[in-house]
Design a protein around this motif. Structure first.
Motif, mmCIF file in Angstrom:
data_model
loop_
_atom_site.group_PDB
_atom_site.id
_atom_site.type_symbol
_atom_site.label_atom_id
_atom_site.label_comp_id
_atom_site.label_asym_id
_atom_site.label_seq_id
_atom_site.Cartn_x
_atom_site.Cartn_y
_atom_site.Cartn_z
ATOM 1 N N LEU A 1 0.414 -1.459 0.200
ATOM 2 C CA LEU A 1 -0.051 -0.281 0.009
ATOM 3 C C LEU A 1 0.474 1.280 -0.157
ATOM 4 N N PRO A 2 0.734 2.421 -0.685
ATOM 5 C CA PRO A 2 0.917 3.929 -0.537
ATOM 6 C C PRO A 2 1.125 4.276 0.707
ATOM 7 N N ASP A 3 1.610 4.878 1.002
ATOM 8 C CA ASP A 3 1.805 5.990 2.343
ATOM 9 C C ASP A 3 0.182 6.916 2.023
ATOM 10 N N PHE A 4 -0.045 6.751 3.469
ATOM 11 C CA PHE A 4 -1.274 8.376 3.336
ATOM 12 C C PHE A 4 -0.771 9.146 3.027
ATOM 13 N N PRO A 5 -0.785 9.962 2.060
ATOM 14 C CA PRO A 5 -0.133 11.272 1.991
ATOM 15 C C PRO A 5 -0.162 12.852 2.182
ATOM 16 N N TRP A 6 -1.552 12.520 2.890
ATOM 17 C CA TRP A 6 -1.782 13.521 3.877
ATOM 18 C C TRP A 6 -0.511 13.846 4.967
ATOM 19 N N ASP A 7 0.299 12.447 5.282
ATOM 20 C CA ASP A 7 1.164 12.844 6.960
ATOM 21 C C ASP A 7 2.062 13.141 5.962
ATOM 22 N N SER A 8 2.448 13.898 4.919
ATOM 23 C CA SER A 8 3.303 14.364 4.342
ATOM 24 C C SER A 8 2.936 16.096 4.191
ATOM 25 N N LEU A 9 2.242 16.194 4.681
ATOM 26 C CA LEU A 9 1.677 17.638 4.833
ATOM 27 C C LEU A 9 1.725 18.425 6.150
ATOM 28 N N GLU B 1 2.847 22.931 10.012
ATOM 29 C CA GLU B 1 2.805 23.436 11.073
ATOM 30 C C GLU B 1 3.472 24.818 10.752
ATOM 31 N N ARG B 2 4.019 25.431 9.323
ATOM 32 C CA ARG B 2 4.684 26.912 8.910
ATOM 33 C C ARG B 2 2.964 26.926 8.966
ATOM 34 N N ALA B 3 1.587 26.854 8.529
ATOM 35 C CA ALA B 3 0.884 28.250 8.760
ATOM 36 C C ALA B 3 0.220 27.956 10.028
ATOM 37 N N SER B 4 0.285 26.876 10.570
ATOM 38 C CA SER B 4 0.130 27.457 11.906
ATOM 39 C C SER B 4 0.123 28.321 12.687
ATOM 40 N N SER B 5 1.919 28.577 11.771
ATOM 41 C CA SER B 5 2.033 29.295 13.017
ATOM 42 C C SER B 5 2.104 31.510 12.675
ATOM 43 N N GLY C 1 -3.522 32.527 12.918
ATOM 44 C CA GLY C 1 -3.802 31.289 13.031
ATOM 45 C C GLY C 1 -4.284 30.140 11.364
ATOM 46 N N LEU C 2 -3.999 28.927 11.059
ATOM 47 C CA LEU C 2 -4.057 28.068 10.455
ATOM 48 C C LEU C 2 -5.759 28.267 9.182
ATOM 49 N N VAL C 3 -5.391 28.322 8.320
ATOM 50 C CA VAL C 3 -6.821 28.456 7.024
ATOM 51 C C VAL C 3 -6.507 27.239 6.482
ATOM 52 N N ASP C 4 -7.287 25.547 6.768
ATOM 53 C CA ASP C 4 -7.101 24.303 6.196
ATOM 54 C C ASP C 4 -7.494 24.439 5.654
ATOM 55 N N LEU C 5 -7.114 24.608 4.220
ATOM 56 C CA LEU C 5 -8.107 24.110 3.063
ATOM 57 C C LEU C 5 -8.018 23.012 2.490
ATOM 58 N N SER C 6 -7.149 21.530 3.177
ATOM 59 C CA SER C 6 -6.401 20.739 1.957
ATOM 60 C C SER C 6 -7.567 19.444 2.552
ATOM 61 N N GLY D 1 -1.323 18.690 -6.149
ATOM 62 C CA GLY D 1 -2.321 17.920 -6.926
ATOM 63 C C GLY D 1 -1.712 16.450 -6.796
ATOM 64 N N SER D 2 -0.476 16.309 -6.866
ATOM 65 C CA SER D 2 0.845 14.933 -7.042
ATOM 66 C C SER D 2 0.086 14.466 -6.041
ATOM 67 N N PHE D 3 -0.461 14.312 -5.386
ATOM 68 C CA PHE D 3 -1.108 13.164 -4.013
ATOM 69 C C PHE D 3 -2.027 12.547 -4.758
ATOM 70 N N TYR D 4 -2.488 13.099 -5.878
ATOM 71 C CA TYR D 4 -3.904 12.783 -6.738
ATOM 72 C C TYR D 4 -3.332 11.339 -8.138
ATOM 73 N N GLY D 5 -1.930 11.519 -8.497
ATOM 74 C CA GLY D 5 -1.050 11.526 -9.589
ATOM 75 C C GLY D 5 -0.288 12.290 -9.950
ATOM 76 N N GLU D 6 0.808 11.512 -10.849
ATOM 77 C CA GLU D 6 2.208 12.742 -12.098
ATOM 78 C C GLU D 6 1.375 13.514 -12.721
ATOM 79 N N ALA D 7 0.446 12.966 -13.422
ATOM 80 C CA ALA D 7 -0.546 14.445 -13.977
ATOM 81 C C ALA D 7 -0.740 15.282 -13.184
#
Length: 375
Positions: free
Chosen positions: A6-14, A19-23, A27-32, A344-350
């Protein structure tokens, strides 16, 4: 199948960008992510409360009233008359069905599961869970000359698309259905954003949503070999309820039902009652769509003012945007403004030069994002 396949869960790489955006001050605006933030409609909450006394086991097939409500909704909202309620079954959200459909259909080693090149990662994961082979299929011609070994057993469509918001029209869908029937391929169409159509003009004055694979203009009135997957998470703010369904070919649905009964894959009875109530009430869907439309208008202008081009995004809960650079560079630039999006790379190389920006934030957070993008 080894979990290592199985691939790694991609959102972990965010995490570092979050952390940077939350600083940033404010505060953070999470649109991810596309998780709803608005209240669950009263009509649904009331139905859930009224069904809270549920000591017995629910029906895996769903109550007759629920299956009839799905059929009625398809006719009223999707232009699909005469859907057989026997070809309807509730599911525990749509993601679990996407992940387990190849397994439930009996696919395995040597079988191919096709899906779009820019797509929700769970189509790929579902093939892997079954031990089948995932394969990007961007256009039928890309498959080349077909043999029994190279013909997909299952082909996923996703319209409106997550993440791109692209909508497949009736001619495109009809061509896929004709091809699939010629080659004995099951087509599963993930349509869970269908009510959130942002086209400038009505696609069809008689049909208020995007086209379904079950539309008679697409399938000739026969649902053989076809499954439509739908979730109320988006249109009715029911992500926490895990309220969804699959509909289409009666024989295929009954095949899924037999496996699910053995596995105990059952939607709780109170949720079935809430789902039935939600399907019968169009007013709350219109109200929620209006909220998203207002947020979308504000955010799109701000995103374009930030130097990004919005592609597709004709329906759904996202803006598919690019600055013509690697997506992670754009993610970094947004994080510097206190905004988190999904590459967008979370959804494929294209998708490597696009980012997906969600509309699922409160009015206050959307306003903050607009202000920061202009700053």
């Amino acid at each position: 199948m080894s979990l290592r396949a199985l691939p790694d869960f991609p959102w972990d790489s965010l995490a570092p960008y979050k952390e940077r955006a939350s600083s940033l001050a404010g505060g953070l605006v999470d649109l991810s992510v596309g998780t709803p933030v608005d209240p669950t409609p009263d009509v649904v909450q009331d139905a859930l409360r009224d069904a809270a006394d549920a000591p017995g086991y629910p029906q895996t097939y769903g109550t007759p009233a629920l299956r009839e409500a799905v059929a009625g909704w398809f006719e009223r909202r999707r232009g699909v008359p005469g859907l057989d309620p026997d070809g309807v079954m509730p599911t525990i959200g749509s993601k679990e069905l996407v992940a387990w459909l190849p397994t439930l259909l009996g696919l395995g080693a040597g079988d191919i599961v096709g899906f779009p090149g820019v797509a929700y990662p769970t189509y790929d994961v579902g093939a892997r869970l079954a031990g089948a082979r995932p394969q990007v299929v961007d256009g039928l011609a890309a498959l080349g000359p077909l043999t029994p070994a190279t013909t997909p057993k299952l082909l996923w469509l996703n319209s409106p698309s997550n993440p791109t918001g692209r909508v497949l029209g009736v001619p495109h869908l009809a061509k896929v259905v004709a091809w699939a029937r010629q080659h004995g391929v099951v087509v599963a169409s993930d349509e869970c954003y269908a009510e959130l159509d942002w086209s400038d003009s009505e696609r069809d004055v008689e049909i208020p949503t995007t086209p379904s694979i079950l539309d008679p203009r697409v399938c000739g009135g026969s649902h053989e070999g076809l499954l439509a997957v739908y979730s109320l998470s988006k249109q009715s703010n029911l992500a926490g309820y895990r309220a969804a369904f699959v509909a289409g070919d009666v024989a295929l649905v009954r095949q899924l039902l037999e496996v699910r009964k053995h596995a105990g894959m059952i939607v709780p009875w109170p949720v079935q009652q809430a789902l039935t109530a939600a399907l019968g009430d169009d007013a709350h869907v219109a109200a929620q769509k209006a909220r998203y439309a207002a947020r979308r208008d504000l955010l799109r202008s701000a995103v374009e003012g930030f130097g990004m081009r919005v592609d597709h995004s004709d329906a759904g809960l996202y803006l598919w945007a690019t600055r013509g650079e690697d997506a992670w560079a754009t993610i970094d630039a947004l994080a510097a403004r206190g905004i988190l999006a999904a590459p967008g790379s979370f959804y494929g190389e294209a998708g490597r030069e696009h980012v997906r920006i969600a509309l699922t934030a409160t009015d206050e957070r959307i306003a903050t994002a607009v202000e920061r993008l202009a700053g």
